[in-house]
Design a protein around this motif. Structure first.
Motif, short mmCIF file in Angstrom:
data_model
loop_
_atom_site.label_atom_id
_atom_site.label_comp_id
_atom_site.label_asym_id
_atom_site.label_seq_id
_atom_site.Cartn_x
_atom_site.Cartn_y
_atom_site.Cartn_z
N ALA A 15 -121.46 -1.80 -76.28
CA ALA A 15 -120.20 -2.54 -76.47
C ALA A 15 -120.43 -3.80 -77.29
O ALA A 15 -119.63 -4.14 -78.18
CB ALA A 15 -119.58 -2.89 -75.13
N ARG A 16 -121.53 -4.49 -77.03
CA ARG A 16 -121.86 -5.70 -77.78
C ARG A 16 -122.12 -5.37 -79.25
O ARG A 16 -121.63 -6.04 -80.16
CB ARG A 16 -123.09 -6.38 -77.16
N ALA A 17 -122.87 -4.29 -79.50
CA ALA A 17 -123.16 -3.88 -80.87
C ALA A 17 -121.88 -3.48 -81.59
O ALA A 17 -121.69 -3.81 -82.76
CB ALA A 17 -124.17 -2.73 -80.88
N ALA A 18 -121.00 -2.77 -80.89
CA ALA A 18 -119.73 -2.36 -81.50
C ALA A 18 -118.88 -3.57 -81.86
O ALA A 18 -118.27 -3.62 -82.93
CB ALA A 18 -118.97 -1.42 -80.56
N ALA A 19 -118.84 -4.56 -80.98
CA ALA A 19 -118.08 -5.78 -81.25
C ALA A 19 -118.67 -6.53 -82.44
O ALA A 19 -117.93 -7.06 -83.28
CB ALA A 19 -118.04 -6.67 -80.02
N LYS A 35 -122.80 0.75 -93.73
CA LYS A 35 -123.86 -0.17 -93.32
C LYS A 35 -125.13 0.22 -94.07
O LYS A 35 -125.65 1.31 -93.93
CB LYS A 35 -124.09 -0.07 -91.81
N GLU A 36 -125.58 -0.70 -94.92
CA GLU A 36 -126.78 -0.49 -95.72
C GLU A 36 -127.78 -1.60 -95.41
O GLU A 36 -127.48 -2.76 -95.62
CB GLU A 36 -126.45 -0.49 -97.22
N ARG A 37 -128.90 -1.20 -94.89
CA ARG A 37 -129.96 -2.16 -94.52
C ARG A 37 -129.39 -3.31 -93.68
O ARG A 37 -129.68 -4.48 -93.92
CB ARG A 37 -130.68 -2.67 -95.77
N GLY A 38 -128.51 -2.94 -92.74
CA GLY A 38 -127.97 -3.91 -91.79
C GLY A 38 -126.76 -4.70 -92.28
O GLY A 38 -126.24 -5.53 -91.54
N THR A 39 -126.30 -4.45 -93.50
CA THR A 39 -125.17 -5.18 -94.07
C THR A 39 -124.06 -4.20 -94.46
O THR A 39 -124.34 -3.16 -95.04
CB THR A 39 -125.62 -5.97 -95.34
N TRP A 40 -122.83 -4.55 -94.12
CA TRP A 40 -121.70 -3.70 -94.47
C TRP A 40 -121.32 -3.93 -95.94
O TRP A 40 -121.01 -5.03 -96.34
CB TRP A 40 -120.51 -3.99 -93.56
N LYS A 41 -121.37 -2.85 -96.73
CA LYS A 41 -121.05 -2.89 -98.16
C LYS A 41 -119.89 -1.95 -98.45
O LYS A 41 -119.78 -0.87 -97.87
CB LYS A 41 -122.26 -2.45 -99.00
N ASP A 74 -122.18 3.88 -88.89
CA ASP A 74 -122.61 3.47 -90.23
C ASP A 74 -121.48 3.44 -91.26
O ASP A 74 -121.70 3.07 -92.41
CB ASP A 74 -123.72 4.40 -90.75
N LEU A 75 -120.29 3.86 -90.86
CA LEU A 75 -119.14 3.86 -91.76
C LEU A 75 -117.96 3.17 -91.08
O LEU A 75 -117.81 3.27 -89.86
CB LEU A 75 -118.72 5.28 -92.12
N ALA A 76 -117.15 2.50 -91.90
CA ALA A 76 -115.96 1.83 -91.38
C ALA A 76 -114.84 1.97 -92.40
O ALA A 76 -115.09 2.02 -93.61
CB ALA A 76 -116.25 0.36 -91.11
N VAL A 77 -113.61 2.03 -91.88
CA VAL A 77 -112.43 2.15 -92.73
C VAL A 77 -111.42 1.09 -92.32
O VAL A 77 -111.18 0.88 -91.13
CB VAL A 77 -111.79 3.55 -92.58
N ASP A 97 -117.71 -4.58 -85.58
CA ASP A 97 -116.29 -4.80 -85.86
C ASP A 97 -116.09 -6.14 -86.57
O ASP A 97 -115.40 -6.23 -87.58
CB ASP A 97 -115.49 -4.74 -84.56
N LYS A 98 -116.73 -7.17 -86.05
CA LYS A 98 -116.64 -8.51 -86.65
C LYS A 98 -117.24 -8.51 -88.06
O LYS A 98 -116.67 -9.07 -89.00
CB LYS A 98 -117.35 -9.53 -85.76
N ALA A 99 -118.39 -7.87 -88.22
CA ALA A 99 -119.07 -7.85 -89.53
C ALA A 99 -118.26 -7.08 -90.57
O ALA A 99 -118.21 -7.46 -91.74
CB ALA A 99 -120.47 -7.25 -89.38
#
Length: 161
Positions: A21-25, A138-144, A107-110, A28-30
């Motif tokens: 849950a913490r990772a998901a939050a 998510k690429e190398r820990g960063t959302w692109k 690893d994907l977000a819309v 979401d923020k990132a």
């Protein structure tokens, strides 16, 4: 003895669930921050600045851009070329997302939203109110950003050629 085992199993399960849950939050923020960075870069682009847009996007071969000009750009070099053409036009104005719907996976977000604002061409304000879908990976820990798709805008049709 069984109670102790069940206690440890339950504690472990709750810890794993809390971590997930913490990772998901955090994701979401990132993702929302990456989306904010995209719109900041877009508004800088309207003033002729393209560097921030380059920072927001993945530079992978599978990125796609189907913007308000109507073109389909595939691969980072084509996407960048389109952004450079738009930056050179210095459209002015500002566009921001409203009514955002955020869906984040591992690893994907819309993000689906409505882009609201205006550009300025020859001193004349041109209204912007279009639907948009932004796709992030998510690429190398960063959302692109890996995809941006919008409705068409007549004053940007020249970028489809």
């Amino acid at each position: 003895r069984k109670v102790v085992v069940w206690f440890f199993i339950a504690t472990f399960a709750l810890t794993v669930a809390a971590d997930a849950a913490r990772a998901a939050a955090e994701d979401d923020k990132a993702v929302k921050q990456a989306n904010d960075a995209f719109y900041s870069a877009l508004n800088a682009l309207f003033e002729g600045e393209v560097d921030a847009m380059s920072d927001v996007w993945s530079h992978a071969a599978d990125v796609t851009y189907m913007g308000p000009g109507g073109a389909l750009e595939v691969r980072w070099n084509e996407v960048l070329e389109n952004w450079q053409k738009q930056a050179a036009k210095k459209l002015g104005g500002e566009v921001n997302p409203e009514k955002m719907r955020v869906t984040v996976g591992r690893d994907l977000a819309v993000i689906s939203c409505i882009e609201i604002g205006e550009n300025i061409e020859n001193g004349k304000p041109l209204k912007v109110s279009i639907r948009a879908t932004n796709i992030f990976r998510k690429e190398r820990g960063t959302w692109k950003m890996i995809g941006h798709h919008t409705d068409l805008l007549p004053h940007l049709q020249e970028y489809a050629e």
